[in-house]
Design a protein around this motif. Structure first.
Motif, PDB file in Angstrom:
ATOM      1  N   ASN A  24      -3.397  -1.844  -5.307  1.00 19.72           N
ATOM      2  CA  ASN A  24      -2.398  -0.950  -5.905  1.00 19.72           C
ATOM      3  C   ASN A  24      -2.619   0.522  -5.554  1.00 19.72           C
ATOM      4  O   ASN A  24      -1.865   1.371  -6.007  1.00 19.72           O
ATOM      5  CB  ASN A  24      -2.337  -1.063  -7.431  1.00 19.72           C
ATOM      6  N   SER A  25      -3.656   0.803  -4.779  1.00 21.18           N
ATOM      7  CA  SER A  25      -3.921   2.208  -4.485  1.00 21.18           C
ATOM      8  C   SER A  25      -2.911   2.745  -3.473  1.00 21.18           C
ATOM      9  O   SER A  25      -2.537   2.046  -2.532  1.00 21.18           O
ATOM     10  CB  SER A  25      -5.330   2.354  -3.917  1.00 21.18           C
ATOM     11  N   ARG A  26      -2.499   4.004  -3.680  1.00 20.38           N
ATOM     12  CA  ARG A  26      -1.651   4.646  -2.675  1.00 20.38           C
ATOM     13  C   ARG A  26      -2.523   5.389  -1.660  1.00 20.38           C
ATOM     14  O   ARG A  26      -2.037   5.952  -0.698  1.00 20.38           O
ATOM     15  CB  ARG A  26      -0.675   5.608  -3.355  1.00 20.38           C
ATOM     16  N   ASP A  27      -3.826   5.408  -1.940  1.00 18.36           N
ATOM     17  CA  ASP A  27      -4.748   6.100  -1.041  1.00 18.36           C
ATOM     18  C   ASP A  27      -5.972   5.201  -0.817  1.00 18.36           C
ATOM     19  O   ASP A  27      -7.085   5.539  -1.222  1.00 18.36           O
ATOM     20  CB  ASP A  27      -5.144   7.432  -1.706  1.00 18.36           C
ATOM     21  N   SER A  65      -1.311  10.502   4.554  1.00 21.29           N
ATOM     22  CA  SER A  65      -0.960   9.103   4.263  1.00 21.29           C
ATOM     23  C   SER A  65      -0.085   8.518   5.387  1.00 21.29           C
ATOM     24  O   SER A  65      -0.186   7.336   5.713  1.00 21.29           O
ATOM     25  CB  SER A  65      -0.240   8.991   2.920  1.00 21.29           C
ATOM     26  N   ASP A  99      -4.820   7.586 -10.085  1.00 26.19           N
ATOM     27  CA  ASP A  99      -3.999   8.013 -11.207  1.00 26.19           C
ATOM     28  C   ASP A  99      -4.847   8.633 -12.328  1.00 26.19           C
ATOM     29  O   ASP A  99      -4.375   9.445 -13.095  1.00 26.19           O
ATOM     30  CB  ASP A  99      -3.208   6.824 -11.767  1.00 26.19           C
ATOM     31  N   LYS A 111      -5.668   1.647 -10.531  1.00 26.45           N
ATOM     32  CA  LYS A 111      -5.032   2.677  -9.718  1.00 26.45           C
ATOM     33  C   LYS A 111      -5.895   3.896  -9.937  1.00 26.45           C
ATOM     34  O   LYS A 111      -5.564   4.768 -10.737  1.00 26.45           O
ATOM     35  CB  LYS A 111      -3.629   2.977 -10.240  1.00 26.45           C
ATOM     36  N   GLU A 148      -4.330  -3.529   0.647  1.00 27.85           N
ATOM     37  CA  GLU A 148      -4.958  -2.245   0.343  1.00 27.85           C
ATOM     38  C   GLU A 148      -6.073  -2.439  -0.673  1.00 27.85           C
ATOM     39  O   GLU A 148      -5.921  -3.181  -1.629  1.00 27.85           O
ATOM     40  CB  GLU A 148      -3.911  -1.239  -0.181  1.00 27.85           C
ATOM     41  N   LYS A 150      -1.044   5.354   7.830  1.00 29.31           N
ATOM     42  CA  LYS A 150      -0.150   4.206   8.020  1.00 29.31           C
ATOM     43  C   LYS A 150       0.163   4.020   9.520  1.00 29.31           C
ATOM     44  O   LYS A 150       0.196   2.891  10.023  1.00 29.31           O
ATOM     45  CB  LYS A 150       1.131   4.410   7.207  1.00 29.31           C
TER      46      LYS A 150
END
Ligand SMILES: C[S@@+](CC[C@H](N)C(=O)[O-])C[C@H]1O[C@@H](n2cnc3c(N)ncnc32)[C@H](O)[C@@H]1O
Length: 307
Positions: free
Chosen positions: A266-269, A237, A304, A301, A262, A241
């Motif tokens: 809301n995705s962290r990936d 990650s 999750d 998400k 993104e 970035k």
């Protein structure tokens, strides 16, 4: 088994566009991408028409106009843009104000281009199409528009074919009165960057393939600094970035705040980013409102669900 909704040909795996007729296929999160595009083009065009400002929507990797989503045919980005005047006509209070938008669509693939032309038949009085490489035509197209306001959307598959050069993006951004909305494909970047380990491979074929792919990514990123970042040991990650930031930092020479959105929201990936750049405060506010509202609504998400 995948089947083309236009020509009926079939394949084991879903292609990015139909190999027989060129109809573009919906990809991951196409719905989110289109919602944001639609929700931005509508108010932008409404404001411009109210103020009597001539403006252009340019889709530099236009695709087939309509696209296939599962077995349905839905509007792609060119039709979303071409239908904007209908929306504005319904919404605008002073209906005597002259329509002030025109659209320009560029598509390299000849089969896909023929779908594009067919799908836009009805809109020919304010739409132009060109069958060409965006790198070769976009800048001269913008030059011809002189000081008119333009919103340029660039959404190739992966890095583009031919690759959408950083040099092209730079020229777009040098122009005044220009907004850019760009699909930055992390999948395309990371898949190509992964070939860096093969550039000295003993197998000559693999070595050649890797060198050609890396040269392509250099053109996309505007240099080879990304290679140093890619080689560093870091969390995936953090690497993602850092490479995105490298791309955005170049854009900051022209615009203060290029905004990466993104996708999925809301995705962290994220699978990809939509990068929005404008010098216009109202444009920035509209886009931020759209995206924040959608984020709050809790667009999936997805990761999750798989924890
Ligand atoms: C993701 S698809 C089309 C997306 C389209 N904007 C939509 O949402 O409906 C990308 C298209 O870009 C085209 N393309 C890729 N590289 C290009 C280039 N250098 N110049 C023009 N078109 C290009 C491909 O042929 C493909 O049809």
């Amino acid at each position: 088994m995948w089947k083309c909704a236009s020509c009926g040909c079939s394949r084991e795996e879903k292609p990015t566009s139909c190999p027989e007729c060129g109809l573009v296929q919906a990809g991951l999160w196409t719905d989110q991408k289109y919602e944001i595009l639609n929700d931005y083009c509508h108010p932008l065009s409404h404001i411009m028409r109210n103020q009597g400002i001539k403006h252009y929507f340019i889709d530099a990797c236009a695709g087939s106009g309509v696209i296939q989503d599962q077995s349905d045919i839905i509007d792609g980005s060119p039709l979303i843009m071409a239908k904007t005047p209908e929306y504005v006509q319904n919404k605008i209070k002073n209906k005597t104000k002259e329509p002030s938008v025109e659209c320009i669509f560029i598509e390299i693939n000849t089969k896909t281009y023929s779908h594009l032309c067919k799908s836009l038949d009805k809109y020919r009085n304010f739409v132009q199409t060109t069958n060409a490489d965006a790198n070769s035509i976009l800048i001269s197209t913008l030059d011809k528009l002189q000081s008119a306001f333009t919103f340029v959307y660039i959404d190739p598959f992966g890095l583009g074919d031919p690759v959408i050069k950083y040099e092209t993006i730079k020229h777009v951004l040098e122009r005044r009165f220009t907004e850019l909305f760009l699909h930055f494909s992390w999948e395309g970047v990371s898949r190509t960057a992964g070939l860096l380990s093969n550039i000295d491979h003993h197998d000559q074929t693999l070595q050649k393939q890797a060198r050609s792919a890396i040269a392509t990514l250099n053109l996309f990123m505007g240099g080879d600094i990304w290679q140093e970042i890619w080689r560093r040991k870091m969390e995936p990650s953090v690497k993602r970035k850092s490479i995105l930031d490298l791309y955005l930092n170049g854009l900051k020479t022209y615009y203060d705040f290029p905004t990466p959105i993104e996708i999925p929201l809301n995705s962290r990936d994220p699978d990809f980013y939509l990068v929005f750049t404008t010098r216009n405060e109202t444009g920035n506010k509209i886009m931020n409102d759209i995206v924040n509202r959608k984020r709050r609504k809790g667009s999936a998400k997805m990761e999750d669900f798989f924890k």
